[in-house]
Design a protein around this motif. Structure first.
Motif, PDB file in Angstrom:
ATOM      1  N   TYR A 130      74.202  97.072 -30.707  1.00 48.51           N
ATOM      2  CA  TYR A 130      74.795  98.409 -30.616  1.00 48.51           C
ATOM      3  C   TYR A 130      76.270  98.373 -31.021  1.00 48.51           C
ATOM      4  CZ  TYR A 130      76.587 102.705 -28.505  1.00 48.51           C
ATOM      5  OH  TYR A 130      77.231 103.913 -28.292  1.00 48.51           O
ATOM      6  N   LEU A 131      76.996  97.390 -30.506  1.00 52.17           N
ATOM      7  CA  LEU A 131      78.419  97.269 -30.830  1.00 52.17           C
ATOM      8  C   LEU A 131      78.639  96.938 -32.310  1.00 52.17           C
ATOM      9  CD1 LEU A 131      79.693  95.298 -27.697  1.00 52.17           C
ATOM     10  CD2 LEU A 131      79.925  97.748 -28.162  1.00 52.17           C
ATOM     11  N   ALA A 132      77.653  96.271 -32.915  1.00 54.14           N
ATOM     12  CA  ALA A 132      77.756  95.916 -34.329  1.00 54.14           C
ATOM     13  C   ALA A 132      77.340  97.066 -35.242  1.00 54.14           C
ATOM     14  CB  ALA A 132      76.902  94.692 -34.632  1.00 54.14           C
ATOM     15  N   GLY A 133      76.821  98.144 -34.657  1.00 53.24           N
ATOM     16  CA  GLY A 133      76.381  99.278 -35.466  1.00 53.24           C
ATOM     17  C   GLY A 133      74.973  99.132 -36.000  1.00 53.24           C
ATOM     18  N   GLY A 134      74.198  98.207 -35.410  1.00 51.21           N
ATOM     19  CA  GLY A 134      72.819  98.005 -35.836  1.00 51.21           C
ATOM     20  C   GLY A 134      71.863  98.923 -35.102  1.00 51.21           C
ATOM     21  N   ARG A 135      70.581  98.761 -35.369  1.00 55.79           N
ATOM     22  CA  ARG A 135      69.554  99.597 -34.748  1.00 55.79           C
ATOM     23  C   ARG A 135      69.207  99.057 -33.359  1.00 55.79           C
ATOM     24  NH1 ARG A 135      65.398 101.838 -39.378  1.00 55.79           N
ATOM     25  NH2 ARG A 135      67.008 102.498 -40.865  1.00 55.79           N
ATOM     26  N   THR A 136      69.784  99.702 -32.369  1.00 52.09           N
ATOM     27  CA  THR A 136      69.618  99.245 -30.990  1.00 52.09           C
ATOM     28  C   THR A 136      68.163  99.318 -30.551  1.00 52.09           C
ATOM     29  OG1 THR A 136      71.812 100.172 -30.561  1.00 52.09           O
ATOM     30  CG2 THR A 136      70.522  99.495 -28.651  1.00 52.09           C
ATOM     31  N   LEU A 169      70.572  99.020 -18.676  1.00 53.56           N
ATOM     32  CA  LEU A 169      70.455 100.462 -18.470  1.00 53.56           C
ATOM     33  C   LEU A 169      71.464 101.215 -19.332  1.00 53.56           C
ATOM     34  CD1 LEU A 169      69.314 102.926 -16.945  1.00 53.56           C
ATOM     35  CD2 LEU A 169      71.017 102.490 -15.160  1.00 53.56           C
ATOM     36  N   SER A 170      72.710 100.739 -19.367  1.00 52.11           N
ATOM     37  CA  SER A 170      73.753 101.408 -20.145  1.00 52.11           C
ATOM     38  C   SER A 170      73.397 101.476 -21.627  1.00 52.11           C
ATOM     39  CB  SER A 170      75.097 100.686 -19.969  1.00 52.11           C
ATOM     40  OG  SER A 170      75.512 100.706 -18.628  1.00 52.11           O
ATOM     41  N   VAL A 171      72.883 100.361 -22.155  1.00 53.59           N
ATOM     42  CA  VAL A 171      72.497 100.336 -23.569  1.00 53.59           C
ATOM     43  C   VAL A 171      71.276 101.213 -23.812  1.00 53.59           C
ATOM     44  CG1 VAL A 171      71.710  98.863 -25.456  1.00 53.59           C
ATOM     45  CG2 VAL A 171      73.490  98.053 -23.895  1.00 53.59           C
ATOM     46  N   SER A 172      70.323 101.179 -22.894  1.00 53.02           N
ATOM     47  CA  SER A 172      69.085 101.951 -23.052  1.00 53.02           C
ATOM     48  C   SER A 172      69.346 103.456 -23.047  1.00 53.02           C
ATOM     49  CB  SER A 172      68.095 101.606 -21.942  1.00 53.02           C
ATOM     50  OG  SER A 172      67.797 100.227 -21.944  1.00 53.02           O
ATOM     51  N   LEU A 173      70.413 103.866 -22.400  1.00 56.82           N
ATOM     52  CA  LEU A 173      70.756 105.287 -22.366  1.00 56.82           C
ATOM     53  C   LEU A 173      71.204 105.819 -23.727  1.00 56.82           C
ATOM     54  CD1 LEU A 173      72.624 105.518 -18.935  1.00 56.82           C
ATOM     55  CD2 LEU A 173      70.463 106.634 -19.531  1.00 56.82           C
ATOM     56  N   THR A 174      71.385 104.928 -24.702  1.00 50.54           N
ATOM     57  CA  THR A 174      71.758 105.358 -26.051  1.00 50.54           C
ATOM     58  C   THR A 174      70.542 105.451 -26.977  1.00 50.54           C
ATOM     59  OG1 THR A 174      72.147 103.114 -26.904  1.00 50.54           O
ATOM     60  CG2 THR A 174      73.979 104.197 -25.763  1.00 50.54           C
TER      61      THR A 174
END
Length: 288
Positions: free
Chosen positions: A93-99, A24-29
């Motif tokens: 996401y942490l690596a700066g890639g396309r989440t 959920l936390s990642v999806s919110l981005t």
């Protein structure tokens, strides 16, 4: 984690809720427009799925030959045959890639699992048996698909309001991942210690399997120079949903020792993935 095995049992009940909160936390981005753009990737999505479900199981099959134990060999095949780990979008996401690309492929891979994983086990391991698909799919739906859909929907509708909370979402996702590391590593400590010196050899196999995923994922470099698109493929191929392995082992009647490679792989993955994310972001993304 390895020095505090008593932490594992205490944290184990929180693993599934933590995974759901992490997704959920990642999806919110990620908003729906980004998902729509990711779905239109003509080559990267099929490439990631192909590398995940063909070369990686074959690497596991090859490594399995080294074991002098059929159940351990089947366990190595199994870890290669399960889908991407559901924490992969966070590492992207942490690596700066396309989440959005990572999230899209993760959901697709989870949906393909009930058909592909049993087929791979039959093909590469000669294992016949019916995996408990309904329970497995319900669990994956609750901790992956539902939180992902909720997060993307909220981000799409309340994009401006949630923009202010993005640093908080990132911090929460990182803290949740740290808890997962403690839960997985501590929970596996006793099993790892029980293998004594042989544990080093098994860990070596898992490092090789995990690193093979990053090398295979780097094939995307032949299609694009954009590290933001290459990084997702690398994490999607190298990271494996080790939590599925026990359910498959017990439902197919395999010996319990078939779970062992996944225990070691989990430890290797939980340690290597954050390191890889940091390296990719520092030396490739930030220097573009």
């Amino acid at each position: 984690g390895l020095s505090l095995p008593q932490i594992g049992p205490a944290l184990r009940p929180s693993i599934l809720p933590v995974l759901g909160c992490l997704v959920l936390s990642v999806s919110l981005t990620v908003d729906f427009r980004e998902i729509k753009a990711a779905v239109k990737e003509p080559v990267l999505i099929p490439l990631a799925l192909f590398l995940m479900f063909v070369p990686m199981p074959l690497v596991g099959w090859g490594l399995g030959y080294v074991y002098n134990d059929r159940s351990l060999a089947l366990g190595q095949v199994l870890i290669g045959s399960v889908p991407v780990d559901i924490t992969a979008p966070l590492l992207v996401y942490l690596a700066g890639g396309r989440t959005a690309l990572a999230l899209t492929v993760t959901v697709i891979a989870i949906g393909l699992t009930p058909v592909i994983t049993p087929s791979l086990l039959l093909w590469l391991g000669g294992v016949k048996g019916v995996v408990s698909i309904p329970y497995l799919m319900l669990e994956l739906f609750l901790i992956v698909v539902l939180p992902a859909a909720l997060g993307v929907s909220l981000r799409t509708v309340f994009s401006r309001q949630l923009e202010r909370f993005q640093p908080f979402c990132t911090m929460m996702a990182s803290l949740l991942y740290i808890e997962l590391i403690l839960a997985v590593v501590s929970g596996s400590a006793l099993q790892i210690r029980a293998f004594n010196v042989y544990a080093l050899a098994v860990i070596g196999f898992q490092v090789g399997h995990n690193f093979s995923g990053y090398l295979l994922g780097f094939i995307a470099r032949s299609l694009t120079n954009d590290i933001g698109r290459i990084a997702p493929v690398m994490f999607l191929v190298s990271m494996k949903e080790f939590g599925i392995v026990p359910a498959v082992v017990f439902s197919t009647g395999l010996p319990e020792t078939a779970v062992v490679p996944s225990i070691f792989f989990a430890v290797v993955q939980m340690i290597s993935a954050p390191i890889a994310a940091k390296i990719i972001k520092r030396y490739f993304v930030e220097k573009k």
